[in-house]
Each structure stands twice: as structure tokens, then as C-alpha cells.
Write a protein that holds these residues in place. Structure first.
Motif, PDB file in Angstrom:
ATOM      1  N   HIS A 279       0.791  -1.198  -0.134  1.00  0.00           N
ATOM      2  CA  HIS A 279      -0.127   0.032   0.029  1.00  0.00           C
ATOM      3  C   HIS A 279       0.929   1.304  -0.035  1.00  0.00           C
ATOM      4  N   PRO A 280       0.558   2.279  -0.952  1.00  0.00           N
ATOM      5  CA  PRO A 280       1.453   3.517  -0.764  1.00  0.00           C
ATOM      6  C   PRO A 280       1.520   3.997   0.457  1.00  0.00           C
ATOM      7  N   THR A 281       0.705   4.000   1.536  1.00  0.00           N
ATOM      8  CA  THR A 281       0.922   4.517   2.901  1.00  0.00           C
ATOM      9  C   THR A 281       1.901   3.796   3.486  1.00  0.00           C
ATOM     10  N   THR A 282       2.297   2.688   3.440  1.00  0.00           N
ATOM     11  CA  THR A 282       3.171   1.836   4.170  1.00  0.00           C
ATOM     12  C   THR A 282       4.797   1.786   3.465  1.00  0.00           C
ATOM     13  N   GLY A 283       4.523   1.864   2.082  1.00  0.00           N
ATOM     14  CA  GLY A 283       5.610   1.849   1.221  1.00  0.00           C
ATOM     15  C   GLY A 283       6.646   0.769   1.382  1.00  0.00           C
ATOM     16  N   GLY A 284       5.997  -0.329   1.578  1.00  0.00           N
ATOM     17  CA  GLY A 284       6.762  -1.659   1.688  1.00  0.00           C
ATOM     18  C   GLY A 284       7.341  -2.012   3.212  1.00  0.00           C
ATOM     19  N   ASP A 285       6.962  -1.204   4.191  1.00  0.00           N
ATOM     20  CA  ASP A 285       7.656  -1.456   5.500  1.00  0.00           C
ATOM     21  C   ASP A 285       6.348  -1.537   6.413  1.00  0.00           C
ATOM     22  N   LEU A 286       6.315  -2.962   6.748  1.00  0.00           N
ATOM     23  CA  LEU A 286       5.325  -3.311   7.845  1.00  0.00           C
ATOM     24  C   LEU A 286       6.198  -3.712   9.273  1.00  0.00           C
ATOM     25  N   HIS A 287       6.206  -2.539   9.971  1.00  0.00           N
ATOM     26  CA  HIS A 287       7.262  -2.776  11.089  1.00  0.00           C
ATOM     27  C   HIS A 287       6.511  -1.943  12.180  1.00  0.00           C
ATOM     28  N   PHE A 288       6.208  -2.697  13.132  1.00  0.00           N
ATOM     29  CA  PHE A 288       5.938  -1.880  14.674  1.00  0.00           C
ATOM     30  C   PHE A 288       7.000  -1.244  15.342  1.00  0.00           C
ATOM     31  N   SER A 289       7.345  -0.308  14.935  1.00  0.00           N
ATOM     32  CA  SER A 289       8.561   0.382  15.404  1.00  0.00           C
ATOM     33  C   SER A 289       7.845   1.507  16.182  1.00  0.00           C
ATOM     34  N   ASP A 290       8.859   2.312  16.984  1.00  0.00           N
ATOM     35  CA  ASP A 290       8.352   3.481  17.705  1.00  0.00           C
ATOM     36  C   ASP A 290       7.445   4.204  16.619  1.00  0.00           C
ATOM     37  N   GLY A 291       6.431   4.897  16.969  1.00  0.00           N
ATOM     38  CA  GLY A 291       5.611   5.781  16.538  1.00  0.00           C
ATOM     39  C   GLY A 291       4.778   5.121  15.476  1.00  0.00           C
ATOM     40  N   TRP A 292       4.439   3.904  15.520  1.00  0.00           N
ATOM     41  CA  TRP A 292       3.312   3.000  14.706  1.00  0.00           C
ATOM     42  C   TRP A 292       1.961   3.607  15.124  1.00  0.00           C
ATOM     43  N   LEU A 293       1.936   3.897  16.704  1.00  0.00           N
ATOM     44  CA  LEU A 293       0.586   4.411  17.080  1.00  0.00           C
ATOM     45  C   LEU A 293       0.586   5.994  17.258  1.00  0.00           C
TER      46      LEU A 293
END
Length: 540
Positions: A279-293
Motif C-alpha cells: 500500500h502506498p501509505t506503508t511503502g513496503g515497510d510493515l514494522h511495529f517500530s516506535d511511532g506506529w501508534l
């Protein structure tokens, strides 16, 4: 009436135990009420060694129904096989108790329903990450042959490292009960698939429909089929199209695919994860790093770790299934001296991509024999609740004196010249023995790494060019590691010694970097294992 199995509110809403609440169930000490739902009450409880669990007790009228009991036993057995990183693991169960109960890993965070209710719709990127995490949880659930049947925002808990799906499969147990024929419906109207609303057989596609409705709610703050008396949303689910007018446009297609009326037209969970990734919003990065919330939600999570600690009075009367006094403290004799056996050649260790296991299996078999001998030194009482889930700990007390250099806490480390903490107390979960801990990167991986911690044959293993040290007991600081590895090195790391809340350390090749590992759950050859790792890098 709509049954909502074990809808547990966030830990911030702990309620004290009332006079009619038991103080102990199945050996677990109850601390507070978490909530109640159509299938029973939920309690915060502690294992004998102090680990928190969510303990769920079914309603008396269900407990008296033999059909429910039969199905409950089946569903608990299925749920025990589910080992997903985004699920709350089943720890223990009392299927034969007078009042059946189920204990799962405790997640100190609010439900998705509470998050949206308090803070409104979540940003599009957060929604997509939740979609991927929950879809991965459903993959683990479906692989075990289970259909959740009641996926909804109240059954998704939010943790700093991603969502946790709870109550998977347990709702099905009540479907066998005559109570379902007298107004007790299993499921939630706004999130039930058409086939479920019509009483038709359910499949994994039923959970995908619920996921679509859940994502629509998370991104818009409203359910896609509206509210009202139960028949109203159920009619809309079967006959009308969803209302997505408040949902960000970039999420419309994903949600519509999930909410297809025909189960065969819905995507599977693997497709949904890849769709979220690209999805364009994630840009290929599915990572629950700081700031995901969002910041306000992330700040709220810090308020969910203060658990009630009111002590249970001594000689408390226990539940009818275990009417005895508090269990006596178990004891453990000093472990045998470390021995350098069980090293694993880097070229011979097994990973998903390198299936050469002969040499390592032989060596680790020898390590397992030593581990078995070490088990003879353990004298346990009947408070040991270990099972194949690997999430439960035994009540064990180490009678050996702690080292004089032992720090007061796990995370308090004395400074050592030349060493810098790259990361501290990073909690990681390996879902099964095919996954290893990459000590330098601080992640769980199936890829070959130069410095790793794996498990097989009843023991952890490290590369043959690494050294390890196991202290007698208690926390472990960097100075202890450096001294212990030089004076008492070992490459044998048996599970019987490294039970829950035991620390050990590993030194990388060349005597440079140090990793301090603390076991958060009891280890086993199969199932998930959770550890906390602190990694120190030695500068040139």
C-alpha cells in the motif's frame, strides 16, 4: 441476547475482587477483575512464580451443560496449538473443573475498541499495520484448524509491539449448547459474516469478513453496517452494502474485498498482508517500530503496566477444585558445574534454509542427556504448570546465595569501560524452534546469522565460537558476565536450568560483544519462547 465471550476491559479498569469471587483457581492467585461477558468472568491472576495471566471462568449455566463441556475440551485443545506472535497464548486450562476455566498470556494494553472509543479513528498507516498483524494472527489460528468466530475490536488488544488477538476459537464451544437456541447468539452483529448471521457453516473466510468490518471501524470510528437492535445490523450484513463514507478512501478497496457477501470472493490472509505491505501509505515497510501508534495512544500504553499487587491473605480458602492451603514453596538444589559440551558448528546448525542437522543433533542429544541429569537436582511441588505452550512457569525457589555483585534489577547494569548498550531489555518471541534470536540485530529470524541463539533437544545453543555463562541465580550485570565467561564458561544451556526468569549471557567471537538474555517464559523444543535481551557493543 448477544454473547460476547470474555470481553476484557483494559488493565486501567481493574476492579477489586468481591466477596463472592474465589481467591485462587487451579493454583493461580486472583488479583482483580478484568471484566465479564456472555461466557463468564475474566480475572487478572498470577502464576505461583508471579507471572500475570488472564484467567477466564465460564458461566455456571454453561458449566452445567455436557455438550458445552465436550466442545470446550475440544476447543481448548485446538487453541493450545496456536502459536502466533500476534495472539495471546493459551497457558493452562481446567476443562474438568467444576467450573471450567482458561488461562492465557496477559497483555497489558487496552482493547482496540477502547482505543477508538477514547481517541477516535486511527491514522491510515496504523490501520494498515493492524490489518497485517491481525491477518497474521488469523493465519496462525486457521493453520491450527480453528475459526475465531467472534473477531471484533474488543477481542484485539493493543501492545507496544503490535496487536494481540484473544479468545480465538473458544466461542465455538457455546454453539453446541442448548442455550444458543434460547436467545444466546455467539458473535457480534456488526462484525458477523452473512453466513454466520444465517446460521450457515463458518470457515476462515468468516473471520476475514469480521476483519474487514473491524478495519472499517478502526479507520472510521463507526461500524460499516450501523448500530441499533440486533436484527437491524444483521439484516444489513446479509442484504445491504457497507457504509464506508467515513473511512479514508485509500482503505475502501481492501475493506470491500473483505466484506464480500460470498465467502469465496473474499481474499485470504496472506493476500491481505501483502496488500498492506504494498500500500502506498506503508511503502513496503510493515514494522511495529516506535511511532506506529498516534502519540496519545502510545502514551496511554505506559499506564497499563501497573498491576494490582494486593497480597492474598495466608491460608485463603481455595476454589472447590483445589480446596487446600497455599502450596508450599518448592526448592532447588545447586545446579551441577557447567560443562563445555554441546557446541554447534556454524556450518552445521539447522535453520529453515540450511536443513543439515546430523552433526548438531548428535551433539545436542548429548546436551539433552546432561540436561536430563540436571533435572534430578530439581525438587518441585505440584504447583508446576508447565505445558507445551511454553508460557507457564513453575514455582521454584533457588536457595543458593546471590552473587555479591548481583544488581538490584534486571535492567540496572554497572558501566564498564569500552562497552556501550546498543539496546536494553528488548523483548522477543520465537514462535518455534525454526526461528532463532539474532543477538546483534535484536530480532527473531529464520535467516542465517553470525551470532545467534537457537533451541533444540531440550537446550539453547549458540555458535561454537561463542562462550556463555550461567550465574547461580538472580539478575545478571555486565561485570558478572565478563568475569563468569572467563572463569566458568559453558556452551551447555539446558532448559531445566534456564527456566522462566533466569538470566545468562553470551559473548561473541573475538571476546567483543556481550548479550545478556533473560528468559521470560519457560523454554521448550516446540511452541513460543519469550526472552528479554540486552546487547553491549565493545568499541575499538
Amino acid at each position: 441476547m448477544t454473547a460476547q465471550p470474555f470481553d476484557a476491559p483494559a488493565p486501567a479498569t481493574f476492579a477489586p475482587l468481591s466477596s463472592d469471587d474465589p481467591r485462587e483457581i487451579g493454583g493461580y492467585r486472583l488479583r482483580a477483575r478484568l471484566g465479564a461477558g456472555g461466557m463468564g468472568r475474566v480475572y487478572l491472576a498470577h502464576t505461583p512464580a508471579g507471572r500475570p495471566v488472564a484467567l477466564k471462568v465460564v458461566r455456571p449455566e454453561l458449566a452445567e451443560d455436557p455438550d458445552f463441556r465436550y466442545r470446550f475440551i475440544q476447543e481448548v485443545a485446538s487453541a493450545r496449538r496456536i502459536h502466533g506472535l500476534y495472539t495471546a497464548q493459551v497457558v493452562d486450562a481446567g476443562t474438568d473443573a467444576a467450573t471450567p476455566w482458561l488461562a492465557t498470556a496477559f497483555v497489558p494494553g487496552p482493547s482496540l475498541h477502547q482505543v477508538v472509543h477514547r481517541h477516535g479513528p486511527l491514522p491510515e498507516r496504523t490501520v494498515l499495520l493492524l490489518l497485517a498483524g491481525i491477518a497474521e494472527a488469523l493465519q496462525a489460528i486457521h493453520t491450527a484448524g480453528v475459526v475465531h468466530r467472534d473477531l471484533k475490536p474488543a477481542n484485539v488488544l493493543i501492545a507496544p509491539d503490535g496487536p494481540r488477538v484473544i479468545d480465538f476459537g473458544i466461542a465455538r464451544a457455546a454453539d453446541a449448547s442448548p442455550l444458543t437456541g434460547t436467545g444466546l447468539r455467539i458473535g457480534s452483529p456488526g462484525f458477523m459474516a452473512p453466513e454466520q448471521a444465517l446460521g450457515l457453516p463458518v470457515t476462515s473466510a468468516t473471520d476475514v469478513f469480521a476483519l474487514g468490518a473491524l478495519i472499517a471501524y478502526t479507520g472510521s470510528g463507526t461500524t460499516p453496517f450501523g448500530s441499533g437492535p440486533e436484527p437491524v445490523p444483521l439484516y444489513r450484513v446479509v442484504h445491504e452494502e457497507p457504509d464506508l463514507s467515513r473511512l479514508p478512501y485509500g482503505l475502501h478497496d481492501l475493506v470491500r474485498y473483505c466484506l464480500a457477501k460470498n465467502p469465496e470472493d473474499r481474499p485470504d490472509t496472506a493476500w491481505l498482508i501483502e496488500a498492506a505491505r504494498h500500500h502506498p501509505t506503508t511503502g513496503g515497510d510493515l514494522h511495529f517500530s516506535d511511532g506506529w501508534l498516534p502519540q496519545q495512544v502510545g502514551g496511554e500504553l505506559h499506564h497499563h503496566t501497573d498491576l494490582p499487587t494486593t497480597p492474598v491473605p495466608p491460608n485463603t480458602v481455595l476454589d472447590p477444585d483445589r480446596a487446600t492451603a497455599d502450596a508450599p514453596t518448592a526448592h532447588v538444589l545447586p545446579a551441577p558445574a557447567p560443562t563445555r559440551l554441546g557446541t554447534v558448528p556454524a556450518a552445521g546448525r539447522r535453520t529453515a534454509r540450511t536443513p543439515h542437522r546430523g552433526a548438531r543433533t548428535a551433539l545436542l542429544t548429548a546436551a539433552a542427556l546432561i540436561a536430563g541429569a540436571a533435572a534430578a537436582f530439581l525438587v518441585l511441588d505440584n504447583s508446576d504448570y508447565l505445558d507445551d505452550s511454553g508460557d507457564q512457569t513453575a514455582a521454584i525457589t533457588d536457595t543458593s546465595a546471590p552473587s555479591a555483585t548481583t544488581p538490584s534489577s534486571h535492567s540496572t547494569q554497572a558501566p564498564v569501560a569500552g562497552y556501550t548498550a546498543a539496546y536494553t531489555d528488548r523483548e522477543l518471541t520465537s514462535p518455534d524452534s525454526d526461528y532463532e534470536f539474532d543477538l546483534r540485530a535484536g530480532k527473531v529470524t529464520q535467516d542465517t546469522t553470525a551470532w545467534y541463539l537457537g533451541r533444540e533437544a531440550g537446550a539453547f545453543y549458540v555458535p561454537e565460537d561463542s562462550d556463555a555463562y550461567i550465574p547461580p541465580a538472580g539478575p545478571l550485570a555486565l561485570p558478572d558476565c565478563l568475569k563468569g565467561i572467563d572463569t566458568q564458561p559453558t556452551t551447555t544451556l539446558p532448559f531445566t536450568t534456564l527456566r522462566a526468569d533466569r538470566s545468562f549471557c553470551v559473548r561473541a567471537h573475538g571476546g567483543e560483544d556481550i548479550a545478556i538474555i533473560r528468559t521470560l517464559t519457560a523454554a521448550s523444543n516446540d511452541g513460543p519462547v519469550k526472552v528479554a535481551i540486552t546487547y553491549y557493543h565493545r568499541s575499538a
